[in-house]
Design a protein around this motif. Structure first.
Motif, PDB file in Angstrom:
ATOM      1  N   ALA A   1     -46.929  47.499 -43.845  1.00  0.00           N
ATOM      2  CA  ALA A   1     -46.853  46.066 -43.392  1.00  0.00           C
ATOM      3  C   ALA A   1     -48.002  46.048 -42.256  1.00  0.00           C
ATOM      4  CB  ALA A   1     -45.653  45.457 -43.273  1.00  0.00           C
ATOM      5  N   LEU A   2     -47.443  46.644 -41.297  1.00  0.00           N
ATOM      6  CA  LEU A   2     -48.069  46.737 -39.935  1.00  0.00           C
ATOM      7  C   LEU A   2     -49.443  47.108 -40.121  1.00  0.00           C
ATOM      8  CD1 LEU A   2     -47.837  46.795 -36.677  1.00  0.00           C
ATOM      9  CD2 LEU A   2     -47.435  49.181 -36.801  1.00  0.00           C
ATOM     10  N   GLY A   3     -49.988  48.155 -40.761  1.00  0.00           N
ATOM     11  CA  GLY A   3     -51.192  48.556 -41.111  1.00  0.00           C
ATOM     12  C   GLY A   3     -52.079  47.527 -41.655  1.00  0.00           C
ATOM     13  N   THR A   4     -51.391  46.735 -42.739  1.00  0.00           N
ATOM     14  CA  THR A   4     -52.034  45.791 -43.514  1.00  0.00           C
ATOM     15  C   THR A   4     -52.531  44.817 -42.524  1.00  0.00           C
ATOM     16  OG1 THR A   4     -50.899  46.581 -45.444  1.00  0.00           O
ATOM     17  CG2 THR A   4     -51.824  44.395 -45.607  1.00  0.00           C
TER      18      THR A   4
ATOM     19  N   LEU B   1     -58.950  52.043 -31.905  1.00  0.00           N
ATOM     20  CA  LEU B   1     -57.431  52.098 -31.611  1.00  0.00           C
ATOM     21  C   LEU B   1     -57.061  53.026 -32.647  1.00  0.00           C
ATOM     22  CD1 LEU B   1     -55.513  51.444 -29.410  1.00  0.00           C
ATOM     23  CD2 LEU B   1     -54.492  49.878 -30.936  1.00  0.00           C
ATOM     24  N   SER B   2     -57.097  52.721 -33.689  1.00  0.00           N
ATOM     25  CA  SER B   2     -56.522  53.402 -34.852  1.00  0.00           C
ATOM     26  C   SER B   2     -57.172  54.596 -35.057  1.00  0.00           C
ATOM     27  CB  SER B   2     -56.682  52.679 -36.379  1.00  0.00           C
ATOM     28  OG  SER B   2     -58.146  52.756 -36.828  1.00  0.00           O
TER      29      SER B   2
ATOM     30  N   ALA C   1     -45.410  55.101 -35.457  1.00  0.00           N
ATOM     31  CA  ALA C   1     -46.311  54.772 -34.488  1.00  0.00           C
ATOM     32  C   ALA C   1     -47.501  55.559 -34.886  1.00  0.00           C
ATOM     33  CB  ALA C   1     -45.714  55.149 -33.350  1.00  0.00           C
ATOM     34  N   ILE C   2     -47.578  56.501 -35.500  1.00  0.00           N
ATOM     35  CA  ILE C   2     -48.511  57.574 -35.813  1.00  0.00           C
ATOM     36  C   ILE C   2     -49.254  57.210 -37.496  1.00  0.00           C
ATOM     37  CG2 ILE C   2     -48.225  59.378 -34.168  1.00  0.00           C
ATOM     38  CD1 ILE C   2     -47.350  60.829 -37.293  1.00  0.00           C
ATOM     39  N   SER C   3     -48.314  56.633 -38.181  1.00  0.00           N
ATOM     40  CA  SER C   3     -48.839  56.557 -39.689  1.00  0.00           C
ATOM     41  C   SER C   3     -49.572  55.211 -39.793  1.00  0.00           C
ATOM     42  CB  SER C   3     -47.631  56.760 -40.516  1.00  0.00           C
ATOM     43  OG  SER C   3     -47.078  57.946 -40.210  1.00  0.00           O
ATOM     44  N   TRP C   4     -49.606  54.286 -39.226  1.00  0.00           N
ATOM     45  CA  TRP C   4     -50.033  52.944 -39.470  1.00  0.00           C
ATOM     46  C   TRP C   4     -51.425  52.866 -39.650  1.00  0.00           C
ATOM     47  CZ3 TRP C   4     -53.424  50.443 -36.440  1.00  0.00           C
ATOM     48  CH2 TRP C   4     -53.269  50.749 -35.085  1.00  0.00           C
TER      49      TRP C   4
ATOM     50  N   ALA D   1     -54.287  50.658 -41.884  1.00  0.00           N
ATOM     51  CA  ALA D   1     -55.104  49.835 -41.399  1.00  0.00           C
ATOM     52  C   ALA D   1     -56.626  49.978 -41.793  1.00  0.00           C
ATOM     53  CB  ALA D   1     -55.298  49.767 -39.837  1.00  0.00           C
ATOM     54  N   ARG D   2     -57.004  51.171 -41.850  1.00  0.00           N
ATOM     55  CA  ARG D   2     -58.124  51.678 -42.510  1.00  0.00           C
ATOM     56  C   ARG D   2     -58.550  50.858 -43.976  1.00  0.00           C
ATOM     57  NH1 ARG D   2     -62.624  53.450 -39.714  1.00  0.00           N
ATOM     58  NH2 ARG D   2     -61.908  53.208 -37.854  1.00  0.00           N
TER      59      ARG D   2
END
Lengths: 285, 253
Positions: free
Chosen positions: A98-101, A121-122, A154-157, A161-162
């Motif tokens: 959800a966060l990454g999307t 950032l990502s 914290a490390i997987s989103w 996002a990509r």
């Protein structure tokens, strides 16, 4: 015609096979989740009741996976541990997807400077070796399952996002998005009705395949003592507790190990089946 | 007589990318479309025809120049103003199947502008069926997905979508280029009929000069972003002034 017919037939068979796989692994996954939900009533023994006179018993009809060094029934502990392992993982994957999307769609849709900032950032997050960074975060936050989930989130989103960003960029330029604009729909509606459904496939597949990975990483953090704390039943911490006994009492490690192996496998195969089912070309014509 | 429905003045589009030379896709284009008139724009691929169409429909930002629709300047319209613009101008795309959302039915696509105009779901359904019928498609197509229809069928649905809110100007961006020759004729016939019935002006962008001949009142010839020739189809085809136009005609007729 003679070549077309068998080809069509084959495609149909593949579609049928894909659906059967989807149902089969879906059912197994649901079974695992239900098992985790009702773990308390499924345990044959109290998973926390110690009985030192029955410690380190090998597998027997009474204790299917044997007992650990405190005489606790390993089958019961594996079943009880499924709640933390499976629900923890599902919560984690839902969170990062959800966060990454949201970040990815936002970056891809608005573009420009904001896009550049979010993506750098990502990149920064992606540049760290995942588990090492999670270890550091979990170390700072302190132990416990919740903090382990936060650390892994914290490390997987950035992966999501990509994916969401690249999908957004690709779909944004398609003719049907222009048509949606021309229909007079406001941007929010276009994103909700046309963009998200069309980028959901790859994200959903990644999420399904990630359940396995995240389950292992969560178990890994627990194994290293930064996740669930003993005596709480959790597969990773159960393996950690028994690792000294691996050579003499192997079943104490096999039981949680087998549980991790089976769950990871089921969710991975379900992920594969979902990917095939979502391929629009596999749908019935 | 009324003023022009569309008036384009000195329209220019320059695509610039860092590290690459600027590309002038449209260079100082000026033309008008009168109410009910059909203006054809012809030219080879890369001549800037589609860029013109995309700027008129506000899908692309012009670099310079002005666009007036029905007397109102629309060159830089954004947000709600741009959404209102789409009640007056609509577009039919080159790729019929791809112009519909693969995850929604054709009926959803055709009805979206009606839904946005505040029509109830039931009324939208009814109107979609009527629009499809007008464009020669049975009502069942409303429940089909784009991949369940052919290119010609999708293009008919796309035309139904474009006329749903009765635009004053219809932009057809190579609307027939991706279709078979026989289906091309059908679609042109449909467009011609609708244009008469709805008294709608039309900007018909095409690389095939033969198609433009029967359908358009006037034509512009574009070459490398510039309008190099203008006149009635007969004038342009019979007595082209420019070398490029002659070449274009010779290659088709």
């Amino acid at each position: 015609m003679t070549t077309a017919a068998p080809a069509a037939c084959r495609q149909e068979n593949r579609a049928d096979g894909g659906r059967a796989r989807l149902w089969a692994f879906g059912a197994l996954a649901v079974l695992l989740v239900l098992g985790a939900a009702f773990s308390e009533s499924l345990c044959p023994f109290d998973p926390y009741a110690q009985n030192l006179s029955a410690a380190l018993q090998p597998p027997s009809p009474e204790h299917f996976f044997g007992t650990d060094r405190y005489g606790r029934d390993l089958l019961s502990r594996v079943i009880a541990g499924s709640r933390a392992s499976i629900f923890g993982t599902i919560l984690l994957v839902t969170l990062i997807a959800a966060l990454g999307t949201v970040v990815g769609v936002f970056a891809g849709w608005t573009g420009g400077r904001l896009d550049a900032v979010l993506m750098r950032l990502s990149d920064m997050f992606l540049a760290f070796p995942g588990l090492v960074f999670a270890l550091a975060v979990a170390g700072v936050l302190g132990g416990g399952l919740h903090n382990a989930i936060l650390a892994l989130a914290a490390i997987s989103w950035p992966k999501y996002a990509r994916i969401a960003r690249s999908q957004t960029l690709a779909v944004r330029e398609s003719a049907f998005m222009k048509a949606a604009r021309l229909s007079g729909s406001p941007e929010g509606k276009i994103i909700r009705k046309h963009l998200l459904p069309n980028i959901a496939g790859p994200i959903l597949v990644t999420a399904m395949l990630d359940i396995g990975t995240m389950m292992m990483e969560l178990a890994g953090l627990s194994f290293l003592g930064l996740g669930a704390k003993p005596p709480a039943a959790e597969w990773g911490s159960m393996m950690s507790e028994s690792r000294g006994l691996m050579t003499t009492v192997p079943w104490s490690v096999y039981a949680p190990g087998l549980a991790i192996f089976v769950s990871v496998m089921v969710f991975n195969l379900l992920g594969d089946a979902v990917r095939d089912a979502l391929d629009p070309k596999m749908r019935e014509r | 007589m009324d003023g022009p429905i569309l008036s384009v003045r000195n329209l220019t589009k320059i695509f610039s990318r860092r590290g690459q030379p600027d590309v002038t896709a449209v260079n100082d284009a000026t033309f008008e479309v009168r109410p009910g008139e059909c203006l054809g724009i012809i030219g080879e691929s890369g001549s800037g025809k589609s860029t013109v169409a995309h700027m008129i429909t506000r899908l692309l930002e012009p670099t310079a120049g002005q666009i007036f629709l029905d007397g109102e300047e629309i060159t830089r319209l954004r947000g709600a103003g741009r959404r209102r613009l789409y009640q007056k101008v609509q577009m039919v795309f080159q790729t019929p199947v791809e112009s519909f959302d693969p995850r929604r039915t054709l009926g959803d696509g055709v009805g979206e502008s009606l839904e946005n105009a505040g029509m109830s779901a039931a009324a939208v359904r009814e109107e979609v069926a009527r629009l499809l019928a007008v464009c020669g498609l049975p009502a069942e197509f409303a429940d089909r997905y784009p991949h369940q229809a052919s290119g010609g069928e999708c293009q008919r649905a796309a035309i139904a979508r474009a006329i749903a809110i009765r635009p004053a100007l219809l932009v057809c961006d190579e609307a027939t280029s991706a279709l078979d020759v026989t289906i091309q004729r059908d679609v042109i016939g449909l467009l011609a009929r609708l244009r008469r019935e709805l008294a709608m002006a039309c900007l018909f962008i095409c690389h095939d000069i033969a198609l433009v001949q029967d359908f358009c009142d006037r034509v512009l010839v574009m070459h490398r972003g510039r309008i190099v020739e203008r006149g009635t189809p007969d004038e342009v085809i019979r007595s082209p002034r420019e070398e490029y136009t002659k070449m274009l005609i010779d290659s088709v007729l």
